[in-house]
Design an enzyme around this catalytic site. Structure first.
Site, PDB file in Angstrom:
ATOM      1  N   LYS A 175      39.241   9.961  -3.219  1.00 46.16           N
ATOM      2  CA  LYS A 175      38.242  10.484  -2.284  1.00 46.16           C
ATOM      3  C   LYS A 175      38.690  10.218  -0.851  1.00 46.16           C
ATOM      4  O   LYS A 175      38.827   9.065  -0.451  1.00 46.16           O
ATOM      5  CB  LYS A 175      36.892   9.816  -2.535  1.00 46.16           C
ATOM      6  CG  LYS A 175      36.335  10.087  -3.923  1.00 46.16           C
ATOM      7  CD  LYS A 175      35.032   9.358  -4.182  1.00 46.16           C
ATOM      8  CE  LYS A 175      35.176   7.863  -4.231  1.00 46.16           C
ATOM      9  NZ  LYS A 175      34.018   7.173  -4.815  1.00 46.16           N
ATOM     10  N   THR A 206      25.329   9.407   4.373  1.00 47.62           N
ATOM     11  CA  THR A 206      26.432   9.281   3.416  1.00 47.62           C
ATOM     12  C   THR A 206      26.312   8.031   2.547  1.00 47.62           C
ATOM     13  O   THR A 206      27.280   7.600   1.941  1.00 47.62           O
ATOM     14  CB  THR A 206      27.794   9.249   4.145  1.00 47.62           C
ATOM     15  OG1 THR A 206      27.762   8.167   5.087  1.00 47.62           O
ATOM     16  CG2 THR A 206      28.090  10.550   4.856  1.00 47.62           C
ATOM     17  N   GLY A 208      25.795   6.320  -0.681  1.00 47.87           N
ATOM     18  CA  GLY A 208      25.738   6.725  -2.093  1.00 47.87           C
ATOM     19  C   GLY A 208      26.489   8.000  -2.431  1.00 47.87           C
ATOM     20  O   GLY A 208      26.339   8.539  -3.532  1.00 47.87           O
ATOM     21  N   THR A 209      27.320   8.472  -1.521  1.00 50.11           N
ATOM     22  CA  THR A 209      28.073   9.703  -1.809  1.00 50.11           C
ATOM     23  C   THR A 209      29.003   9.528  -3.021  1.00 50.11           C
ATOM     24  O   THR A 209      29.166  10.440  -3.820  1.00 50.11           O
ATOM     25  CB  THR A 209      28.925  10.129  -0.593  1.00 50.11           C
ATOM     26  OG1 THR A 209      29.609   8.969  -0.115  1.00 50.11           O
ATOM     27  CG2 THR A 209      28.075  10.710   0.506  1.00 50.11           C
ATOM     28  N   GLY A 210      29.621   8.350  -3.113  1.00 47.66           N
ATOM     29  CA  GLY A 210      30.574   8.101  -4.205  1.00 47.66           C
ATOM     30  C   GLY A 210      29.869   8.071  -5.554  1.00 47.66           C
ATOM     31  O   GLY A 210      30.350   8.658  -6.538  1.00 47.66           O
ATOM     32  N   CYS A 211      28.701   7.402  -5.597  1.00 53.34           N
ATOM     33  CA  CYS A 211      27.921   7.339  -6.845  1.00 53.34           C
ATOM     34  C   CYS A 211      27.503   8.756  -7.243  1.00 53.34           C
ATOM     35  O   CYS A 211      27.538   9.136  -8.422  1.00 53.34           O
ATOM     36  CB  CYS A 211      26.658   6.501  -6.646  1.00 53.34           C
ATOM     37  SG  CYS A 211      26.953   4.867  -5.960  1.00 53.34           S
TER      38      CYS A 211
HETATM   39  N1  LIG Z   1      30.812  13.098   6.208  1.00 52.94           N
HETATM   40  C1  LIG Z   1      31.146  13.750   5.086  1.00 52.94           C
HETATM   41  N2  LIG Z   1      31.070  15.101   5.021  1.00 52.94           N
HETATM   42  C2  LIG Z   1      31.408  15.769   3.897  1.00 52.94           C
HETATM   43  N3  LIG Z   1      31.841  15.163   2.769  1.00 52.94           N
HETATM   44  C3  LIG Z   1      31.944  13.817   2.757  1.00 52.94           C
HETATM   45  C4  LIG Z   1      31.605  13.035   3.917  1.00 52.94           C
HETATM   46  N4  LIG Z   1      31.787  11.712   3.602  1.00 52.94           N
HETATM   47  C5  LIG Z   1      32.200  11.676   2.313  1.00 52.94           C
HETATM   48  N5  LIG Z   1      32.318  12.938   1.807  1.00 52.94           N
HETATM   49  C6  LIG Z   1      32.691  13.301   0.424  1.00 52.94           C
HETATM   50  O1  LIG Z   1      31.802  12.607  -0.434  1.00 52.94           O
HETATM   51  C7  LIG Z   1      32.447  12.200  -1.634  1.00 52.94           C
HETATM   52  C8  LIG Z   1      32.377  10.679  -1.759  1.00 52.94           C
HETATM   53  O2  LIG Z   1      33.385  10.104  -0.916  1.00 52.94           O
HETATM   54  P1  LIG Z   1      33.309   8.704  -0.195  1.00 52.94           P
HETATM   55  O3  LIG Z   1      34.683   8.405   0.232  1.00 52.94           O
HETATM   56  O4  LIG Z   1      32.230   8.747   0.855  1.00 52.94           O
HETATM   57  O5  LIG Z   1      32.821   7.773  -1.385  1.00 52.94           O
HETATM   58  P2  LIG Z   1      32.397   6.245  -1.392  1.00 52.94           P
HETATM   59  O6  LIG Z   1      32.961   5.541  -0.221  1.00 52.94           O
HETATM   60  O7  LIG Z   1      32.747   5.728  -2.730  1.00 52.94           O
HETATM   61  O8  LIG Z   1      30.802   6.350  -1.226  1.00 52.94           O
HETATM   62  P3  LIG Z   1      29.667   5.198  -1.442  1.00 52.94           P
HETATM   63  O9  LIG Z   1      30.343   3.870  -1.450  1.00 52.94           O
HETATM   64  O10 LIG Z   1      28.674   5.350  -0.309  1.00 52.94           O
HETATM   65  O11 LIG Z   1      28.985   5.520  -2.742  1.00 52.94           O
HETATM   66  C9  LIG Z   1      33.888  12.740  -1.511  1.00 52.94           C
HETATM   67  O12 LIG Z   1      33.923  14.005  -2.118  1.00 52.94           O
HETATM   68  C10 LIG Z   1      34.090  12.844   0.000  1.00 52.94           C
HETATM   69  O13 LIG Z   1      35.094  13.765   0.371  1.00 52.94           O
HETATM   70  C1  LIG Z   2      24.168  -0.750  -6.422  1.00 53.25           C
HETATM   71  C2  LIG Z   2      25.221  -0.024  -5.653  1.00 53.25           C
HETATM   72  N1  LIG Z   2      26.211   0.588  -6.347  1.00 53.25           N
HETATM   73  C3  LIG Z   2      27.188   1.252  -5.678  1.00 53.25           C
HETATM   74  C4  LIG Z   2      27.188   1.319  -4.306  1.00 53.25           C
HETATM   75  C5  LIG Z   2      28.333   2.047  -3.609  1.00 53.25           C
HETATM   76  O1  LIG Z   2      27.940   2.749  -2.573  1.00 53.25           O
HETATM   77  C6  LIG Z   2      26.115   0.672  -3.613  1.00 53.25           C
HETATM   78  N2  LIG Z   2      26.036   0.697  -2.249  1.00 53.25           N
HETATM   79  N3  LIG Z   2      25.166   0.019  -4.319  1.00 53.25           N
END
Ligand SMILES: Nc1ncnc2c1ncn2[C@@H]1O[C@H](COP(=O)(O)OP(=O)(O)OP(=O)(O)O)[C@@H](O)[C@H]1O
Ligand SMILES: Cc1ncc(CO)c(N)n1
Length: 265
Positions: A175, A206, A208-211
């Site tokens: 990502k 943003t 929770g985008t990864g979850c």
């Molecule tokens: N500002 C943004 N605009 C558009 N897409 C984004 C943006 N930030 C993240 N993304 C997309 O969101 C998805 C999750 O990526 P990200 O790197 O934010 O995950 P993460 O750090 O694991 O998130 P979190 O820890 O908050 O759950 C990917 O597809 C990424 O490209």
């Molecule tokens: C409980 C939990 N799981 C995953 C993430 C990753 O964003 C968070 N912030 N909190």
């Protein structure tokens, strides 16, 4: 009415409702699957960070998993915050014994940099959890922690993907959300490459985008879509959810999980 596909998330609770179990279940509802949960930890968390975290005993995690899988059954599993080496190993063993694809989000730290996984668990993620993943979805911090590869530009994503694939997941999505410019992710199994590019939404929604991305992938896999198609649909879903996110608290707000529904909030 026939039963929808069933998806299980194994993750921590985010009291603020933007990430963790709460994000996972909202994503699953929005994508039309039946969401179920195995709670691994409880966090006191809001838009400003993580104020506290408490792990559940390993027996409680195993018991929840068995209750769901042995009676209801699952078409896909997703993992998130696993907190300790003991939980990582227990969950890896449970997944290895389950006949369903597994999406592993190797959660290391929150958006604010609060640790959600003990440093002593990293080796178990590398040697036990990643090998049982159908798709692994590390962010750039997690790539650095797990492989030592530092991604500073899009050109580094391929090298990062190769390093993660060495640990044995069938596919990896690196990502690129934390880079600048377009939000670019690389999906690859080592032979095929799919570059997923979306416009960056320069807002603070943003959390929770990864979850959300990982749960969306699991939901689409449960519908029997092939991995590349599942990841493309998941990317569109998370992009739309970020674009229509909303301010909550004074820090990083959540995405709008309901954006694609007929009557969005
Ligand atoms: N500002 C943004 N605009 C558009 N897409 C984004 C943006 N930030 C993240 N993304 C997309 O969101 C998805 C999750 O990526 P990200 O790197 O934010 O995950 P993460 O750090 O694991 O998130 P979190 O820890 O908050 O759950 C990917 O597809 C990424 O490209
Ligand atoms: C409980 C939990 N799981 C995953 C993430 C990753 O964003 C968070 N912030 N909190």
């Amino acid at each position: 009415m026939s039963a929808p596909p069933r998806v299980l998330t194994v993750a921590g609770s985010d009291s603020g409702g933007g990430a963790g179990i709460q994000a996972d279940l909202k994503t699953m509802l929005a994508l039309g699957v039946h969401g179920m949960s195995v709670l691994t930890a409880v966090t006191a968390q809001n838009s400003l960070g993580v104020q506290g975290a408490w792990e559940l005993p390993v027996e409680a995690v195993r018991a929840q998993y068995r209750s769901v899988v042995d009676d209801i059954g699952v078409q896909a599993v997703k993992t998130g915050m696993l907190s300790s080496a003991e939980l990582v190993e227990a969950v890896a063993d449970l997944i290895a014994g389950t006949d369903a694809p597994a999406v592993v989000d190797p959660v290391g730290v929150s958006k604010h940099g609060d640790p959600l996984l003990a440093a002593s668990a990293l080796d178990s993620v590398r040697t036990r959890l990643l090998p049982v993943a159908t798709v692994a979805t590390p962010n750039l911090d997690e790539v650095a922690q797990l492989t030592g590869v530092r991604v500073e530009a899009e050109d580094d994503l391929r090298r990062a993907a190769r390093a993660v694939l060495e640990f044995g997941p069938r596919w990896v999505v690196i990502k690129g959300g934390h880079l600048s410019g377009d939000a670019v992710d690389l999906l690859t199994d080592g032979s095929e490459e799919h570059w997923l590019r979306a416009p960056r939404h320069d807002n603070r929604h943003t959390h929770g985008t990864g979850c959300t991305l990982a749960s969306a992938i699991a939901s689409e896999l449960a519908k029997d879509h092939p991995v590349p198609e599942a990841v493309k649909t998941a990317k569109s879903y998370v992009t739309g959810a970020i674009a229509s996110g909303f301010a909550l608290g004074t820090g990083i707000g959540p995405v709008n999980h309901a954006w694609n529904l007929p009557r969005p909030r």
